[in-house]
Design a protein around this motif. Structure first.
Motif, PDB file in Angstrom:
ATOM      1  N   THR A  29      11.826   2.292  -4.844  1.00  0.00           N
ATOM      2  CA  THR A  29      11.096   2.491  -3.585  1.00  0.00           C
ATOM      3  C   THR A  29      10.180   3.695  -3.740  1.00  0.00           C
ATOM      4  O   THR A  29      10.622   4.764  -4.155  1.00  0.00           O
ATOM      5  N   LYS A  30       8.902   3.523  -3.416  1.00  0.00           N
ATOM      6  CA  LYS A  30       7.929   4.598  -3.589  1.00  0.00           C
ATOM      7  C   LYS A  30       7.104   4.783  -2.323  1.00  0.00           C
ATOM      8  O   LYS A  30       6.780   3.827  -1.617  1.00  0.00           O
ATOM      9  N   LEU A  31       6.760   6.039  -2.072  1.00  0.00           N
ATOM     10  CA  LEU A  31       5.795   6.406  -1.044  1.00  0.00           C
ATOM     11  C   LEU A  31       4.514   6.789  -1.757  1.00  0.00           C
ATOM     12  O   LEU A  31       4.495   7.713  -2.574  1.00  0.00           O
ATOM     13  N   ASN A  32       3.432   6.062  -1.489  1.00  0.00           N
ATOM     14  CA  ASN A  32       2.137   6.308  -2.117  1.00  0.00           C
ATOM     15  C   ASN A  32       1.160   6.791  -1.052  1.00  0.00           C
ATOM     16  O   ASN A  32       1.000   6.146  -0.011  1.00  0.00           O
ATOM     17  N   LEU A  33       0.500   7.919  -1.312  1.00  0.00           N
ATOM     18  CA  LEU A  33      -0.408   8.532  -0.344  1.00  0.00           C
ATOM     19  C   LEU A  33      -1.787   8.730  -0.961  1.00  0.00           C
ATOM     20  O   LEU A  33      -1.902   9.177  -2.107  1.00  0.00           O
ATOM     21  N   SER A  34      -2.810   8.390  -0.189  1.00  0.00           N
ATOM     22  CA  SER A  34      -4.187   8.580  -0.628  1.00  0.00           C
ATOM     23  C   SER A  34      -5.028   8.938   0.584  1.00  0.00           C
ATOM     24  O   SER A  34      -4.720   8.532   1.716  1.00  0.00           O
ATOM     25  N   SER A  35      -6.101   9.698   0.376  1.00  0.00           N
ATOM     26  CA  SER A  35      -6.899  10.165   1.508  1.00  0.00           C
ATOM     27  C   SER A  35      -8.359  10.317   1.110  1.00  0.00           C
ATOM     28  O   SER A  35      -8.682  10.601  -0.044  1.00  0.00           O
ATOM     29  N   ASP A  36      -9.238  10.119   2.090  1.00  0.00           N
ATOM     30  CA  ASP A  36     -10.636  10.516   1.944  1.00  0.00           C
ATOM     31  C   ASP A  36     -10.973  11.394   3.141  1.00  0.00           C
ATOM     32  O   ASP A  36     -10.083  11.917   3.805  1.00  0.00           O
ATOM     33  N   THR A  37     -12.236  11.576   3.435  1.00  0.00           N
ATOM     34  CA  THR A  37     -12.621  12.484   4.513  1.00  0.00           C
ATOM     35  C   THR A  37     -12.276  11.931   5.896  1.00  0.00           C
ATOM     36  O   THR A  37     -12.185  12.688   6.862  1.00  0.00           O
ATOM     37  N   CYS A  38     -12.048  10.609   5.991  1.00  0.00           N
ATOM     38  CA  CYS A  38     -11.849   9.989   7.299  1.00  0.00           C
ATOM     39  C   CYS A  38     -10.426   9.502   7.555  1.00  0.00           C
ATOM     40  O   CYS A  38      -9.969   9.512   8.702  1.00  0.00           O
ATOM     41  N   ASP A  39      -9.722   9.069   6.505  1.00  0.00           N
ATOM     42  CA  ASP A  39      -8.456   8.389   6.716  1.00  0.00           C
ATOM     43  C   ASP A  39      -7.401   8.823   5.707  1.00  0.00           C
ATOM     44  O   ASP A  39      -7.717   9.286   4.603  1.00  0.00           O
ATOM     45  N   LEU A  40      -6.139   8.635   6.106  1.00  0.00           N
ATOM     46  CA  LEU A  40      -4.996   8.835   5.223  1.00  0.00           C
ATOM     47  C   LEU A  40      -4.296   7.491   5.073  1.00  0.00           C
ATOM     48  O   LEU A  40      -3.892   6.878   6.062  1.00  0.00           O
ATOM     49  N   LEU A  41      -4.158   7.028   3.826  1.00  0.00           N
ATOM     50  CA  LEU A  41      -3.465   5.774   3.550  1.00  0.00           C
ATOM     51  C   LEU A  41      -2.010   6.046   3.196  1.00  0.00           C
ATOM     52  O   LEU A  41      -1.719   6.858   2.314  1.00  0.00           O
ATOM     53  N   VAL A  42      -1.107   5.370   3.889  1.00  0.00           N
ATOM     54  CA  VAL A  42       0.319   5.410   3.590  1.00  0.00           C
ATOM     55  C   VAL A  42       0.711   4.035   3.068  1.00  0.00           C
ATOM     56  O   VAL A  42       0.495   3.025   3.742  1.00  0.00           O
ATOM     57  N   ASN A  43       1.265   3.986   1.861  1.00  0.00           N
ATOM     58  CA  ASN A  43       1.763   2.740   1.280  1.00  0.00           C
ATOM     59  C   ASN A  43       3.237   2.946   0.930  1.00  0.00           C
ATOM     60  O   ASN A  43       3.563   3.732   0.046  1.00  0.00           O
ATOM     61  N   LEU A  44       4.118   2.273   1.648  1.00  0.00           N
ATOM     62  CA  LEU A  44       5.543   2.314   1.361  1.00  0.00           C
ATOM     63  C   LEU A  44       5.888   1.035   0.621  1.00  0.00           C
ATOM     64  O   LEU A  44       5.724  -0.071   1.152  1.00  0.00           O
TER      65      LEU A  44
END
Length: 248
Positions: free
Chosen positions: A48-63
């Motif tokens: 099980t992994k928590l993957n996080l990514s971001s740009d200037t507008c949004d934060l992506l959460v992928n579980l």
């Protein structure tokens, strides 16, 4: 960690336009196409992994969840995610993922594993996932809930790896308004067996972090996990998440 691209968005054609409340600059598919890499953290149980990514507008959460029994728990029982830009353990920014509790009519199409031999098997959960995608997630902040529809939320089963993936795209400007911004943020994953009796945030203790998996975990470990409350906090560097896709 490379965020796995979304493979099908048929649900986009089914979601009523008036339910698309919380919006940002990009849709999920557009964000992942522009930002394919993420910072990943091992959480809860092996695979099980928590993957996080971001740009200037949004934060992506992928579980991303591997074990079939844990997949069924998340799908059948409410899961709440929390983001605290102060680096503490506040529940000011909450994402409530939809579950079978919210789409009871789908319960007849799936069943929980109920024996040791069935723990590593998963029934056909595609009808339930389709219903959950139509339901959407709820994003609560400052006491104001909003719907995260198909452009900001999606669940899928990867047909090659059998991983269950939750994708949530959070408007970053909401998070950046926090008065106690820190360079180290915290992310909470809560799955409470009796969610209806979960204490309010101001009464909630820190809770216990589930120990990281160790090599050679046996069936009894996942059995214990399935019967336990999950109250997990992960600390992460927002700078690392922001820089995951910066090109040199």
């Amino acid at each position: 960690m490379r965020v796995r691209a979304l493979k099908y968005f048929i649900v986009m054609l089914l979601w009523p336009a008036h339910q698309m409340v919380a919006q940002g600059k990009d849709s999920l598919a557009a964000f992942i196409d522009k930002n394919p890499d993420a910072v990943d953290y091992d959480v809860i149980y092996e695979g099980t992994k928590l993957n996080l990514s971001s740009d200037t507008c949004d934060l992506l959460v992928n579980l991303s969840v591997a074990h079939p029994a844990l997949q069924m728990r998340f799908l059948m029982q409410r899961v709440a995610l929390y983001i605290d830009p102060s680096g503490k353990r506040r529940k000011k920014y909450e994402i409530v993922l939809p579950s079978a509790i919210d789409v009871k009519e789908e319960l007849e199409t799936v069943s929980r594993p109920n024996s040791e031999n069935e723990q590593d098997k998963r029934p056909d959960i595609r009808p339930l996932i389709a219903a959950l995608n139509r339901k959407g997630a709820v994003f609560r902040h400052s006491g104001s809930p909003s719907i995260l529809g198909y452009q900001r939320f999606h669940i899928e089963i990867d047909q090659k790896t059998d991983l269950l993936n939750y994708y949530v795209l959070i408007p970053k400007d909401v998070l950046m308004q926090d008065k106690k911004l820190s360079d180290k943020w915290t992310f909470g994953i809560f799955s409470i067996n009796d969610f209806s009796n979960m204490p309010p945030p101001e009464q909630e203790g820190d809770g216990g972090m589930i120990p990281p998996p160790v090599e050679g975990e046996n069936q009894q470990d996942i059995q214990e996990l399935m019967q336990s409350d999950i109250r997990l906090w992960v600390k992460f560097s927002i700078d690392d998440v922001n820089n995951a896709n910066l090109k040199e």
